[in-house]
Scaffold this motif. Structure first.
Motif, mmCIF file in Angstrom:
data_model
loop_
_atom_site.group_PDB
_atom_site.id
_atom_site.type_symbol
_atom_site.label_atom_id
_atom_site.label_comp_id
_atom_site.label_asym_id
_atom_site.label_seq_id
_atom_site.Cartn_x
_atom_site.Cartn_y
_atom_site.Cartn_z
ATOM 1 N N ALA A 152 0.830 -1.207 0.000
ATOM 2 C CA ALA A 152 0.000 0.000 0.000
ATOM 3 C C ALA A 152 0.867 1.261 0.000
ATOM 4 C CB ALA A 152 -0.937 -0.007 1.205
ATOM 5 N N VAL A 153 1.891 1.283 0.831
ATOM 6 C CA VAL A 153 2.776 2.450 0.890
ATOM 7 C C VAL A 153 3.525 2.608 -0.429
ATOM 8 C CG1 VAL A 153 4.804 3.437 2.030
ATOM 9 C CG2 VAL A 153 3.015 2.373 3.400
ATOM 10 N N SER A 154 4.013 1.505 -0.977
ATOM 11 C CA SER A 154 4.740 1.552 -2.250
ATOM 12 C C SER A 154 3.861 2.078 -3.377
ATOM 13 C CB SER A 154 5.271 0.164 -2.617
ATOM 14 O OG SER A 154 6.202 -0.270 -1.678
ATOM 15 N N GLU A 155 2.613 1.626 -3.431
ATOM 16 C CA GLU A 155 1.699 2.100 -4.469
ATOM 17 C C GLU A 155 1.446 3.595 -4.340
ATOM 18 O OE1 GLU A 155 -1.751 -0.405 -4.110
ATOM 19 O OE2 GLU A 155 -0.702 -2.154 -4.939
ATOM 20 N N LYS A 156 1.255 4.071 -3.117
ATOM 21 C CA LYS A 156 1.031 5.505 -2.902
ATOM 22 C C LYS A 156 2.273 6.310 -3.278
ATOM 23 C CE LYS A 156 -1.188 9.091 -1.267
ATOM 24 N NZ LYS A 156 -2.357 9.639 -1.928
ATOM 25 N N ALA A 157 3.442 5.829 -2.854
ATOM 26 C CA ALA A 157 4.686 6.524 -3.180
ATOM 27 C C ALA A 157 4.930 6.544 -4.682
ATOM 28 C CB ALA A 157 5.857 5.865 -2.449
ATOM 29 N N LYS A 158 4.629 5.432 -5.346
ATOM 30 C CA LYS A 158 4.797 5.358 -6.795
ATOM 31 C C LYS A 158 3.862 6.337 -7.497
ATOM 32 C CE LYS A 158 5.302 1.955 -10.442
ATOM 33 N NZ LYS A 158 5.208 0.543 -10.800
ATOM 34 N N ALA A 159 2.621 6.428 -7.019
ATOM 35 C CA ALA A 159 1.657 7.372 -7.587
ATOM 36 C C ALA A 159 2.122 8.811 -7.413
ATOM 37 C CB ALA A 159 0.284 7.178 -6.940
ATOM 38 N N MET A 160 2.863 9.060 -6.349
ATOM 39 C CA MET A 160 3.389 10.399 -6.080
ATOM 40 C C MET A 160 4.756 10.619 -6.720
ATOM 41 S SD MET A 160 2.329 10.638 -2.052
ATOM 42 C CE MET A 160 3.046 12.251 -1.810
ATOM 43 N N SER A 161 5.300 9.579 -7.370
ATOM 44 C CA SER A 161 6.646 9.626 -7.976
ATOM 45 C C SER A 161 7.718 9.941 -6.944
ATOM 46 C CB SER A 161 6.698 10.636 -9.123
ATOM 47 O OG SER A 161 5.794 10.268 -10.133
ATOM 48 N N VAL A 162 7.572 9.336 -5.758
ATOM 49 C CA VAL A 162 8.524 9.541 -4.672
ATOM 50 C C VAL A 162 8.964 8.172 -4.156
ATOM 51 C CG1 VAL A 162 8.904 10.567 -2.396
ATOM 52 C CG2 VAL A 162 7.345 11.670 -3.998
ATOM 53 N N PRO A 163 10.086 7.640 -4.648
ATOM 54 C CA PRO A 163 10.543 6.349 -4.151
ATOM 55 C C PRO A 163 11.037 6.469 -2.706
ATOM 56 C CG PRO A 163 12.130 7.248 -5.720
ATOM 57 C CD PRO A 163 10.957 8.181 -5.688
ATOM 58 N N VAL A 164 10.627 5.529 -1.883
ATOM 59 C CA VAL A 164 10.945 5.584 -0.458
ATOM 60 C C VAL A 164 11.396 4.211 0.033
ATOM 61 C CG1 VAL A 164 9.271 7.424 0.017
ATOM 62 C CG2 VAL A 164 8.573 5.031 0.235
ATOM 63 N N SER A 165 11.870 4.194 1.257
ATOM 64 C CA SER A 165 12.094 2.947 1.976
ATOM 65 C C SER A 165 11.051 2.873 3.069
ATOM 66 C CB SER A 165 13.490 2.904 2.584
ATOM 67 O OG SER A 165 14.455 2.716 1.577
ATOM 68 N N ILE A 166 10.589 1.668 3.346
ATOM 69 C CA ILE A 166 9.523 1.444 4.319
ATOM 70 C C ILE A 166 10.045 0.485 5.379
ATOM 71 C CG2 ILE A 166 7.169 0.604 4.656
ATOM 72 C CD1 ILE A 166 7.585 1.006 1.218
ATOM 73 N N ALA A 167 10.008 0.927 6.626
ATOM 74 C CA ALA A 167 10.438 0.079 7.738
ATOM 75 C C ALA A 167 9.252 -0.166 8.656
ATOM 76 C CB ALA A 167 11.564 0.746 8.520
ATOM 77 N N ILE A 168 9.114 -1.414 9.082
ATOM 78 C CA ILE A 168 8.059 -1.782 10.026
ATOM 79 C C ILE A 168 8.736 -2.399 11.233
ATOM 80 C CG2 ILE A 168 5.998 -3.179 10.408
ATOM 81 C CD1 ILE A 168 5.637 -3.131 7.318
ATOM 82 N N VAL A 169 8.442 -1.848 12.402
ATOM 83 C CA VAL A 169 9.017 -2.354 13.647
ATOM 84 C C VAL A 169 7.897 -2.788 14.586
ATOM 85 C CG1 VAL A 169 11.063 -0.879 13.459
ATOM 86 C CG2 VAL A 169 9.093 -0.089 14.779
ATOM 87 N N GLY A 170 8.249 -3.640 15.524
ATOM 88 C CA GLY A 170 7.315 -4.030 16.565
ATOM 89 C C GLY A 170 7.265 -2.963 17.645
ATOM 90 N N PRO A 171 6.445 -3.157 18.665
ATOM 91 C CA PRO A 171 6.289 -2.151 19.710
ATOM 92 C C PRO A 171 7.571 -1.856 20.473
ATOM 93 C CG PRO A 171 5.143 -4.179 20.294
ATOM 94 C CD PRO A 171 5.622 -4.332 18.885
ATOM 95 N N GLU A 172 8.513 -2.800 20.453
ATOM 96 C CA GLU A 172 9.789 -2.592 21.137
ATOM 97 C C GLU A 172 10.851 -1.997 20.216
ATOM 98 O OE1 GLU A 172 9.743 -5.753 18.672
ATOM 99 O OE2 GLU A 172 8.436 -5.756 20.412
ATOM 100 N N GLY A 173 10.497 -1.742 18.958
ATOM 101 C CA GLY A 173 11.406 -1.125 18.008
ATOM 102 C C GLY A 173 12.219 -2.093 17.180
ATOM 103 N N HIS A 174 12.047 -3.399 17.393
ATOM 104 C CA HIS A 174 12.786 -4.383 16.605
ATOM 105 C C HIS A 174 12.232 -4.439 15.186
ATOM 106 C CE1 HIS A 174 15.050 -5.911 19.991
ATOM 107 N NE2 HIS A 174 13.936 -5.850 20.686
ATOM 108 N N LEU A 175 13.135 -4.498 14.227
ATOM 109 C CA LEU A 175 12.751 -4.519 12.818
ATOM 110 C C LEU A 175 11.996 -5.795 12.472
ATOM 111 C CD1 LEU A 175 13.051 -2.996 10.102
ATOM 112 C CD2 LEU A 175 15.103 -4.372 9.718
#
Length: 104
Positions: free
Chosen positions: A15-38
């Motif tokens: 979902a984030v990639s599709e939105k970023a692509k629509a905006m022509s803004v390539p990004v990196s997406i990080a998802i962490v748990g509540p303790e901050g672990h990747l």
């Protein structure tokens, strides 16, 4: 506390990639748990070379300050306070977390 599954992370990244692509803004997406672990990290084609580390640091900081939690709605206020009133503590937090705390 429920744990994010890989399938949930993939849907979020898509979902984030599709939105970023629509905006022509390539990004990196990080998802962490509540303790901050990747949990998951993806760099879109064309995203800046340091964006994976930056996105992970930002996600870690959000987890550390509970910025997206209904219980700690003032997480961003706390970060602003650190930056404005106690910049040395913000620097120290970055150092003692191995550069994971990112106060912008």
């Amino acid at each position: 506390m429920p744990t994010l599954t890989v399938a949930e992370c993939r849907r979020f990244i898509r979902a984030v990639s599709e939105k970023a692509k629509a905006m022509s803004v390539p990004v990196s997406i990080a998802i962490v748990g509540p303790e901050g672990h990747l949990i998951a990290l993806e760099r879109m084609d064309g995203a800046g070379w340091i964006t994976p580390e930056t996105s992970w640091a930002k996600a870690f900081t959000m987890a550390a300050f509970r910025s997206m939690s209904p219980r700690f709605q003032d997480g961003l206020v706390t970060q602003h306070w650190l930056r404005e009133r106690n910049p040395q503590l913000a620097v120290n937090a970055a150092v003692f977390t191995g550069g994971k705390v990112f106060i912008s």
